[in-house]
Design a protein around this motif. Sequence first.
Motif, PDB file in Angstrom:
ATOM      1  N   TYR A   1      -6.995  -1.900  -4.056  1.00 17.48           N
ATOM      2  CA  TYR A   1      -6.050  -2.972  -3.900  1.00 17.48           C
ATOM      3  C   TYR A   1      -6.226  -3.866  -2.642  1.00 17.48           C
ATOM      4  O   TYR A   1      -6.214  -5.187  -2.627  1.00 17.48           O
ATOM      5  CB  TYR A   1      -4.529  -2.401  -3.959  1.00 17.48           C
ATOM      6  N   ARG A   2      -6.321  -2.997  -1.429  1.00 20.55           N
ATOM      7  CA  ARG A   2      -6.661  -3.743  -0.246  1.00 20.55           C
ATOM      8  C   ARG A   2      -8.078  -4.685  -0.179  1.00 20.55           C
ATOM      9  O   ARG A   2      -7.921  -5.742   0.435  1.00 20.55           O
ATOM     10  CB  ARG A   2      -6.611  -2.868   0.886  1.00 20.55           C
ATOM     11  N   THR A   3      -8.969  -4.028  -0.702  1.00 23.14           N
ATOM     12  CA  THR A   3     -10.173  -4.678  -0.554  1.00 23.14           C
ATOM     13  C   THR A   3     -10.801  -5.719  -1.675  1.00 23.14           C
ATOM     14  O   THR A   3     -11.441  -6.539  -1.548  1.00 23.14           O
ATOM     15  CB  THR A   3     -11.328  -3.732  -0.488  1.00 23.14           C
TER      16      THR A   3
ATOM     17  N   ALA B   1       0.693  -1.169   0.105  1.00 18.40           N
ATOM     18  CA  ALA B   1      -0.079   0.180   0.043  1.00 18.40           C
ATOM     19  C   ALA B   1       0.854   1.312  -0.076  1.00 18.40           C
ATOM     20  O   ALA B   1       0.637   2.246  -0.657  1.00 18.40           O
ATOM     21  CB  ALA B   1      -0.961   0.028   1.208  1.00 18.40           C
TER      22      ALA B   1
ATOM     23  N   LEU C   1      -6.102  -7.773  -2.909  1.00 16.79           N
ATOM     24  CA  LEU C   1      -5.161  -8.597  -2.099  1.00 16.79           C
ATOM     25  C   LEU C   1      -5.938  -9.808  -1.226  1.00 16.79           C
ATOM     26  O   LEU C   1      -5.627 -10.853  -1.296  1.00 16.79           O
ATOM     27  CB  LEU C   1      -4.882  -7.710  -1.090  1.00 16.79           C
TER      28      LEU C   1
END
Length: 421
Positions: free
Chosen positions: A313-315, A297, A318
Motif C-alpha cells: 500500500y505504501r509503495t 497503515a 499511496l
Amino acid sequence: MAPQLRLVLAILLIYLIGTPTSVLASLHPVVLVPGNTCGQLDARLTDEYEPPGPGCGVLKQGRGWFRLWENFTALQEDPSLFRCYADQLRLVYDPVAGDYRNVPGVETRVVSIGTTRSFRFDDPARKNVCMEALVEALEGVGYSEGVNLFGAPYDFRYAPAAPGLPSRVFSEFSSRLKLLIKVTSRRNGNKPVILVTHSIGGLFSMEFLDRTPLSWRRRFIKHLVMLCLGVGGSPLNMWPLASKTLAANPSSLQASVLTYGNRSFASMFSLLPSPNVYGNTPLVITRDRSYSAQDMADYLAAAGFSENVVARYRTRALPVTLGLRAPLVPMTSINGIGVPTVDKLVFWDGNFCGMPQLVNGDGDGQINVQTVLALQGLIGDDPEQPYFKSILIPNTTHKGMISDESALKRVVNEILRASAS
C-alpha cells in the motif's frame, strides 16, 4: 488471440467498413471508460487450479473460456457458484515479478475490448451501473457504436502502480487505450477524441493521461468529461477492507465483490482516503482509538493485513494517490451532491467483522463532496490547465449520474458542448 491484436483487427474492420460523412462532420468521437466492476471478464481454468471446495472449477478445467464476471444467469441457476467465482476472481501478489496476477491455474481476458458491448450485462440492474443507458442516450443524439462511439473496458481488479514499479495489466490497458484513441481519431477525420469516464475509470484515465507526452494529449484528446470522481478516495472504501470474515463468506458474488469488496484486489487500495484531502480527520472510530487517512497503515494492520500488504500500500498505491495531477487537457467534472454519503465508520467495540455505525456527510452516496472540492483545487490552481469546469447536480446519486433521465441529459449536453467548442 492476444487482446491488443483483437483490438487492432476490430479497428481495421471498422476502418474498412467506412463511416458516414455527415457524422464525421458534426461530432467528435467519444471513448467511454466505465467505472469499477464494469469490465466483463472471461476465464479458463487449467489443471494447475486448486478449487476451494468440491465442484468449483472441476467441470470447467480444460473446457475453454467461460464468463467469470458477471454471469448473472448462471449464478441465478446455481448459487453454489458464488464461492467458486469469488475465488477465481482473486488476485495474488508475485514477489518475484513484483506485481499482481491471477490465482495459479486461472487465465482471464477482458471482453469486447474497444467497444461498448461489454457494458451490456445479462443482469437488468447492471444497466444503471455500467454506462449502458449513457450509450443509448449518446446514440439518440447521433453517435454510433463502432463509428464514433467506442468503449475502453478494463480489468477492474488491477490498478496503476507508482511510477517505476511493475503494473503489467495497467500498462497493457494504457497501450490499448492509446491505440484506440489514435485510430478512432484517424477514422474520424483526425478529430481529437472526447474521453468520458465514470467513477474509478476517471482515476485510471487521469493516470493514463499523466503518463503520456503532453504533445500527444493535446493532439488526440479534445476534452476529458469525468463523471462522479473527486481526488482522494472515500471513507466508504475502508469498509470493504475491514472484514475478512465477510469477504471470505459471501452470500452472493455482489456481496463478495461489490458490497464488501475483495481484499485481494490491487484496485481496492487505490480507492482509500488520501492524506492530502482528509489529513488527520478521524475516519474510522473505535473505543480505543481512531484512524485517519494518515493512519492508514495502522488501520490496514488492525484489519488483519500482513506487513507485506501494508508495505505494498505504501509503495504501490499511496504514491499514485498523492501524485495525481491536472490532465492539462480541457476538462469538465460532473458530480452529484445532496445525497447522504459516508464520512465516518464507527466500530465502537473494535470488531471490524460487525456492522459499523455510519456517519454521513454530503456527496453522491459514494463520492464525498470533500474530494470534489479537492479536485477543483488541484486542477483549477494549475496554471497550465487550459480549461476546467466543475458541475454539481443536486440530489444525484453515483449511479444516477449515468441512469437518471435528467442527469443523463445534462451529461450528454456537456459532451455535445465539448464537441462543438
